[in-house]
Enzyme design. Structure first.
Site, PDB file in Angstrom:
ATOM      1  CB  VAL A 137      -0.931   0.007   1.229  1.00 52.00           C
ATOM      2  CG1 VAL A 137      -1.777   1.284   1.258  1.00 52.00           C
ATOM      3  CG2 VAL A 137      -1.832  -1.221   1.224  1.00 52.00           C
ATOM      4  CG  ASP A 289      -7.377 -10.920   8.220  1.00 54.41           C
ATOM      5  OD1 ASP A 289      -7.068 -11.473   9.294  1.00 54.41           O
ATOM      6  OD2 ASP A 289      -6.541 -10.509   7.399  1.00 54.41           O
TER       7      ASP A 289
END
Length: 523
Positions: A137, A289
């Site tokens: 990212v 998650d």
């Protein structure tokens, strides 16, 4: 032959890394045959001296083996039915953190995916702020009439699809050969486990699907007071690039910062637990998650989730199952809880509802003699799945994923409020779902849906009758002069019969030779 040798070479490397990192020390040699015990002793001679606890060795080895093995470990953490509860718990701590790939490569990939020079898209494109096995990212900015707008840009690792395909081929090789020689492997359906992993990874590597998951959850949660998701920039999103609103908030793992901002940690604990249950039961679609690294808290105290690569879905039957199970334990109605298992088809009908209710009571009663701080819903579901194994309940992957996510969510909630009463926290969400779906309003909706299904069936009757007539005519034509086999089929049958006759002849000659030897020996 060459692919087999390639797979064996890769598996040899895996075995070496496992031995080197001390993973083989986790194997109990007692039940092994003497040859396997000897091989285990020899393999452990290359074990690296380590100060790490045994629980961390498997995670370390998988990390060294690369991104596919990290994903395999994370996936197997959700399948205690395959690897066992002890190994599953060890894998829960596996962190998906990798070294970032070069900035120049990331910029080239983004420009290629968006089919524009990077300077025509972004005002700035910074270095990676996080890197995992599949992507990394970057913080970037785009120009808008209102000024610069920050974005989180997720970029797929170069060559990762080819790497995963190669490693997954090796996993299939192991699974299929294990099923060929082991009844236990066939029972666990290892090839199907690899299939599930392959589908999961394929979905994760298409960022358009992750964007769609974020969009769906945004619609589901638009009126939720304590939760929201980032906005997707669809114009800058492709298969290999995902552009999202930059989250300028506090990590849920940064407890000190949360306290400094004056946020109510006990309220956060309740909100996290109720948010997860609401998504699972109301929407049938949940973030699977939800560890602290994927959760933020904004200044208004709302939870913000990121990284929607792993999502869980529950159908209406599974949602009813979850709601009634939890409510049955809350109200101590064990017979109803047992009935739900049978109605859902999870427990075969040849078992006794009363006996199953007795087994569930053995789980539920100790809970009601403990304080709220000692009661764990995640532990209860774990024990429930263990007991259902005694009653031939087949593995339900979606329920296992739910249970593993609940373990994580409950652990995070307890870290903020150790005295959190899980049952009192869950009860409003569960009761609301039951009243809405199993009460009068839900029954009216079910009746309306049933009427619509009946109407559709009646409308389809003429076409079904016409199709049946056509099939009957085709069978009549096909069998009028007897069944005719294709030449290829006849040839295949002949070849198979020849092979069978050849082996029969060989077996007869072997028998004759043995009889002759016996006769000669007798003389």
């Amino acid at each position: 032959m060459i692919p087999v040798l390639t797979h064996l070479a890769r598996l040899t490397r895996v075995g070496f890394v496992f031995a080197r990192e001390g993973v083989l020390a986790l194997i109990d040699p007692a039940p092994l045959p003497w040859a396997a015990k000897g091989a285990l002793r020899v393999a452990r001679l290359i074990e690296r001296p380590s100060s790490k606890a045994a629980e961390g060795r498997l995670a370390t080895a998988l990390t060294k083996l690369g991104p596919t093995y990290v994903k395999l470990g994370q996936f197997l953490a959700t399948r205690p039915d395959v690897v066992g509860i002890a190994v599953s718990r060890q894998l829960e701590s596996l962190q998906d953190r990798m070294t970032p790939f070069p900035q120049a490569e990331a910029e080239a990939l983004v420009a290629s995916a968006l089919d524009k020079p990077l300077k025509d898209i972004f005002v700035s494109f910074g270095p990676a702020v996080a890197a995992a096995s599949i992507a990394q990212v970057h913080r970037a900015e785009v120009a808008t009439p209102a000024g610069r707008r920050p974005l989180a840009v997720k970029v797929l690792r170069p060559g990762i699809e080819r790497r995963f395909k190669t490693d997954l081929d090796a996993f299939y090789f192991v699974a299929r050969n294990a099923e060929r020689v082991s009844a236990e492997a066939r029972r666990l359906r290892l090839a199907q486990v690899v299939d599930t992993l392959a589908r999961s990874v394929a979905l994760e590597m298409d960022f358009r699907l992750e964007a769609a998951a974020i969009s769906e959850m945004a619609e589901n949660t638009r009126n939720d007071p304590d939760f929201r998701v980032p906005h997707v920039d669809w114009i800058l999103t492709t298969k290999a690039v995902l552009a999202l609103e930059w989250i300028d908030a506090t990590h849920l793992s940064d407890r000190a910062a949360l306290v400094a901002k004056g946020l109510d940690l006990k309220h956060l604990a309740r909100a996290l637990m109720q948010t997860f249950l609401r998504h699972a039961m109301r929407d049938g679609f949940f973030h699977a998650d939800m560890h602290p690294g994927n959760l933020f808290v904004d200044d208004e105290g709302r939870l913000i989730a990121v990284d929607f690569g792993i999502m869980g879905r529950l159908g209406p039957k599974e949602r009813r199952f979850l709601a009634e199970i939890l409510y049955g334990f809350i109200s101590r109605d064990y017979h109803r809880t047992a009935q739900v298992h049978f109605e859902a088809g999870y427990v075969p009908p040849h078992h006794s509802v009363e006996s199953f209710a007795q087994a569930i009571r053995a789980i539920g009663e100790p809970i009601h003699s403990r304080t709220a701080a000692e009661i764990s819903m995640a532990k209860l579901l774990t024990m429930l799945f263990e007991v259902t194994g005694l009653f031939d309940m087949k593995t339900r992957p979606e329920l296992l994923l739910l249970q593993k996510t609940m373990v994580v969510v409950e652990g995070v909630a307890r870290s903020f409020d150790p005295d959190l009463d899980m049952w009192a926290t869950a009860e409003p969400v569960v009761r609301e779902w039951i009243e809405r779906n199993l009460g009068p309003a839900g029954r009216i909706e079910d009746a309306a849906e049933g009427a619509m299904e009946l109407g559709r069936f009646i409308g389809d009757v003429p076409s079904l009758l016409a199709r049946g007539t056509r099939i009957a005519d085709q069978l009549d034509v096909a069998t009028r002069d007897g069944l005719v086999l294709a030449p290829e089929t006849v040839a295949a049958i002949g070849a198979a019969e020849a092979r069978r006759n050849r082996w029969t002849l060989i077996a007869l000659w072997v028998i004759v030779a043995l009889l002759a030897w016996i006769a000669i020996s007798g003389f």
